[in-house]
Enzyme design. Structure first.
Site, PDB file in Angstrom:
ATOM      1  N   LYS A 110      -6.442  -8.945  -8.221  1.00 55.11           N
ATOM      2  CA  LYS A 110      -6.518  -9.633  -6.927  1.00 55.11           C
ATOM      3  C   LYS A 110      -5.466 -10.719  -6.742  1.00 55.11           C
ATOM      4  O   LYS A 110      -5.381 -11.304  -5.663  1.00 55.11           O
ATOM      5  CB  LYS A 110      -7.901 -10.290  -6.775  1.00 55.11           C
ATOM      6  CG  LYS A 110      -9.050  -9.291  -6.680  1.00 55.11           C
ATOM      7  CD  LYS A 110     -10.343 -10.036  -6.416  1.00 55.11           C
ATOM      8  CE  LYS A 110     -11.548  -9.120  -6.358  1.00 55.11           C
ATOM      9  NZ  LYS A 110     -12.805  -9.884  -6.311  1.00 55.11           N
ATOM     10  N   LYS A 190     -13.222   1.796  -7.790  1.00 59.73           N
ATOM     11  CA  LYS A 190     -14.621   1.421  -7.508  1.00 59.73           C
ATOM     12  C   LYS A 190     -14.807   1.031  -6.038  1.00 59.73           C
ATOM     13  O   LYS A 190     -13.881   0.537  -5.402  1.00 59.73           O
ATOM     14  CB  LYS A 190     -15.070   0.298  -8.449  1.00 59.73           C
ATOM     15  CG  LYS A 190     -14.470  -1.026  -8.121  1.00 59.73           C
ATOM     16  CD  LYS A 190     -15.105  -2.175  -8.879  1.00 59.73           C
ATOM     17  CE  LYS A 190     -14.470  -3.413  -8.304  1.00 59.73           C
ATOM     18  NZ  LYS A 190     -14.621  -4.644  -8.881  1.00 59.73           N
ATOM     19  N   LYS A 193     -15.996  -4.564  -1.757  1.00 61.84           N
ATOM     20  CA  LYS A 193     -16.104  -5.312  -0.501  1.00 61.84           C
ATOM     21  C   LYS A 193     -14.732  -5.742  -0.009  1.00 61.84           C
ATOM     22  O   LYS A 193     -14.480  -5.832   1.163  1.00 61.84           O
ATOM     23  CB  LYS A 193     -16.892  -6.617  -0.718  1.00 61.84           C
ATOM     24  CG  LYS A 193     -18.373  -6.475  -0.860  1.00 61.84           C
ATOM     25  CD  LYS A 193     -19.030  -7.860  -0.698  1.00 61.84           C
ATOM     26  CE  LYS A 193     -20.000  -8.164  -1.808  1.00 61.84           C
ATOM     27  NZ  LYS A 193     -19.521  -8.979  -2.887  1.00 61.84           N
TER      28      LYS A 193
HETATM   29  P1  TYM Z   1     -19.557  -9.245  -6.530  1.00 61.50           P
HETATM   30  O1  TYM Z   1     -19.995 -10.135  -5.421  1.00 61.50           O
HETATM   31  O2  TYM Z   1     -18.219  -8.601  -6.453  1.00 61.50           O
HETATM   32  O3  TYM Z   1     -20.627  -8.100  -6.716  1.00 61.50           O
HETATM   33  C1  TYM Z   1     -22.028  -8.368  -6.800  1.00 61.50           C
HETATM   34  C2  TYM Z   1     -22.658  -7.434  -7.812  1.00 61.50           C
HETATM   35  O4  TYM Z   1     -22.412  -6.071  -7.434  1.00 61.50           O
HETATM   36  C3  TYM Z   1     -21.843  -5.375  -8.544  1.00 61.50           C
HETATM   37  N1  TYM Z   1     -20.890  -4.369  -8.024  1.00 61.50           N
HETATM   38  C4  TYM Z   1     -20.955  -3.058  -8.288  1.00 61.50           C
HETATM   39  N2  TYM Z   1     -21.821  -2.343  -9.029  1.00 61.50           N
HETATM   40  C5  TYM Z   1     -21.624  -1.006  -9.074  1.00 61.50           C
HETATM   41  N3  TYM Z   1     -20.602  -0.366  -8.441  1.00 61.50           N
HETATM   42  C6  TYM Z   1     -19.704  -1.050  -7.694  1.00 61.50           C
HETATM   43  N4  TYM Z   1     -18.741  -0.412  -7.065  1.00 61.50           N
HETATM   44  C7  TYM Z   1     -19.868  -2.468  -7.603  1.00 61.50           C
HETATM   45  N5  TYM Z   1     -19.185  -3.438  -6.963  1.00 61.50           N
HETATM   46  C8  TYM Z   1     -19.815  -4.595  -7.231  1.00 61.50           C
HETATM   47  C9  TYM Z   1     -21.141  -6.433  -9.365  1.00 61.50           C
HETATM   48  O5  TYM Z   1     -20.969  -6.020 -10.698  1.00 61.50           O
HETATM   49  C10 TYM Z   1     -22.080  -7.609  -9.228  1.00 61.50           C
HETATM   50  O6  TYM Z   1     -23.120  -7.530 -10.172  1.00 61.50           O
HETATM   51  N6  TYM Z   1     -18.274 -12.588 -10.019  1.00 61.50           N
HETATM   52  C11 TYM Z   1     -19.372 -11.879  -9.393  1.00 61.50           C
HETATM   53  C12 TYM Z   1     -20.394 -12.795  -8.765  1.00 61.50           C
HETATM   54  C13 TYM Z   1     -20.951 -13.866  -9.637  1.00 61.50           C
HETATM   55  C14 TYM Z   1     -21.940 -13.714 -10.622  1.00 61.50           C
HETATM   56  C15 TYM Z   1     -22.176 -15.028 -11.141  1.00 61.50           C
HETATM   57  C16 TYM Z   1     -22.640 -12.633 -11.139  1.00 61.50           C
HETATM   58  C17 TYM Z   1     -20.628 -15.179  -9.575  1.00 61.50           C
HETATM   59  N7  TYM Z   1     -21.370 -15.875 -10.471  1.00 61.50           N
HETATM   60  C18 TYM Z   1     -23.100 -15.257 -12.143  1.00 61.50           C
HETATM   61  C19 TYM Z   1     -23.579 -12.865 -12.142  1.00 61.50           C
HETATM   62  C20 TYM Z   1     -23.792 -14.160 -12.640  1.00 61.50           C
HETATM   63  C21 TYM Z   1     -18.828 -10.989  -8.302  1.00 61.50           C
HETATM   64  O7  TYM Z   1     -17.774 -11.211  -7.787  1.00 61.50           O
HETATM   65  O8  TYM Z   1     -19.694 -10.010  -7.919  1.00 61.50           O
END
Ligand code: TYM
Length: 323
Positions: A110, A190, A193
């Site tokens: 990114k 993958k 968003k």
């Molecule tokens: P984020 O907001 O991108 O995604 C939220 C959750 O969705 C999962 N995910 C997916 N799972 C399966 N297939 C996909 N294509 C897919 N895209 C997204 C992500 O693995 C995530 O669980 N850094 C994190 C957010 C975060 C966080 C935390 C998570 C911030 N602090 C503390 C856990 C604990 C993120 O950007 O997720």
């Protein structure tokens, strides 16, 4: 009870990958001592209009509640309402190294979009703070967060070694099916968003017609054999995995039930629609009452702050800050 924590960025409409990789597993873990947050501070790491962030945040919160997150059973809150997150992140930044942050693959993917902004680089440390503040044992996430969880573990261990036992060392909880839902148009990438792929991404709010259209158009291959093989048949394997996740089955088991791609696609579209329809109805109810959404989040923030304050003070005292 086990302490569970997870978060999601409000940087676009929640999609099928978020739902299968994370959210439905959050719902399933609510009998535990669960903390779930909308991590709005993380969404500032890439350019976003203030009005868009505000809207996304309310929509994201409404989507989570509509998906079954129950604020009476878990602590549901907005990250920015608990100021200890960036405070602890600072203490952790002072034990993290440039080298380990440089190795984060999401940053590499990114970084062009952030035009050299520091927030994207240090974001995994803020994520570590999100987790460590709550003494979380288990962190339900999709496969793409594996490396970030590993960093949180390393920082916790390094801090504990340097300053004495302070943090619980967390474990990622990654589901067996649905941990990496792929883009329907580019099944080697993958579902995401932040990448614009309207036909490849199924939103939690897509109506039945859109779901059918997108699944029908999903890229497959020409050998006509319904078989689970992520490398040779990424498109079909993605559909098998989606259906397996939605029906608590295995992709191999599902493959045995289908001979034609078209039949598999119809079954996938139907399973998605049946799962999302009730969520969409509840979503409308939550969105119609933003005051109630704010009230729910403010109660959650009060509860979360009690825990976070305690951990932050422990960490601050450990490094020598005077409480
Ligand atoms: P984020 O907001 O991108 O995604 C939220 C959750 O969705 C999962 N995910 C997916 N799972 C399966 N297939 C996909 N294509 C897919 N895209 C997204 C992500 O693995 C995530 O669980 N850094 C994190 C957010 C975060 C966080 C935390 C998570 C911030 N602090 C503390 C856990 C604990 C993120 O950007 O997720």
């Amino acid at each position: 009870m086990m302490r569970v924590l997870s978060g999601i960025q409000p940087s676009g409409t929640i999609h099928l990958g978020n739902y299968l990789g994370a959210i439905r597993n959050w719902v399933a873990e609510q009998h535990e001592d669960a903390y779930y947050c909308v991590v709005d501070l993380h969404s500032l790491t890439l350019p976003i209009e203030p009005s868009e962030l505000r809207e996304n945040t309310l929509e994201c919160a409404a989507s989570l509640l509509a998906s079954g997150i129950d604020p009476e059973r878990c602590t549901f809150f907005l990250q920015s309402h608990v100021p200890y997150h960036p405070q602890l992140a600072w203490l952790l930044e002072c034990v993290a190294t440039m080298g380990e942050l440089n190795r984060m693959t999401q940053y590499k993917e990114k970084s062009e979009k952030s035009q050299g902004k520091v927030g994207l680089f240090t974001y995994p440390v803020l994520m570590a703070a999100d987790i460590l503040l709550y003494d979380a044992v288990s962190v339900p996430v999709g496969d793409d967060q594996r490396q970030h969880i590993e960093l949180a573990r390393n920082l916790a261990e390094r801090f504990n070694t340097r300053y004495g036992p302070t943090f619980v060392v967390p474990e990622g909880a990654i589901p067996t099916a649905g941990a990496r839902v792929m883009d329907l148009q580019q099944p080697e990438r993958k579902m995401s968003k932040s990448v614009s792929s309207p036909l490849g991404t199924i939103s939690l709010l897509d109506g039945a017609d859109d779901v059918v259209k997108k699944v029908k158009k999903a890229v497959t291959d020409t050998d006509g054999d319904v078989r689970y093989d992520r490398v040779a048949k990424p498109g079909i394997s993605n559909l098998l995995e989606i259906l397996a996740a939605l029906t608590n089955s295995t992709p191999q088991g599902i493959a045995e039930h289908f001979e034609r791609y078209g039949d598999l696609k119809m079954a996938v579209a139907e399973a998605i629609t049946n799962t999302f329809r009730p969520v969409q109805e509840r979503y409308e109810t939550y969105m119609a009452d933003p005051a109630e959404l704010r009230r729910v989040m403010s109660i959650g923030a009060d509860r979360a702050s009690l825990v976070a304050a305690e951990t932050y003070r422990r960490a601050a005292a450990a490094v020598g800050l005077i409480n």
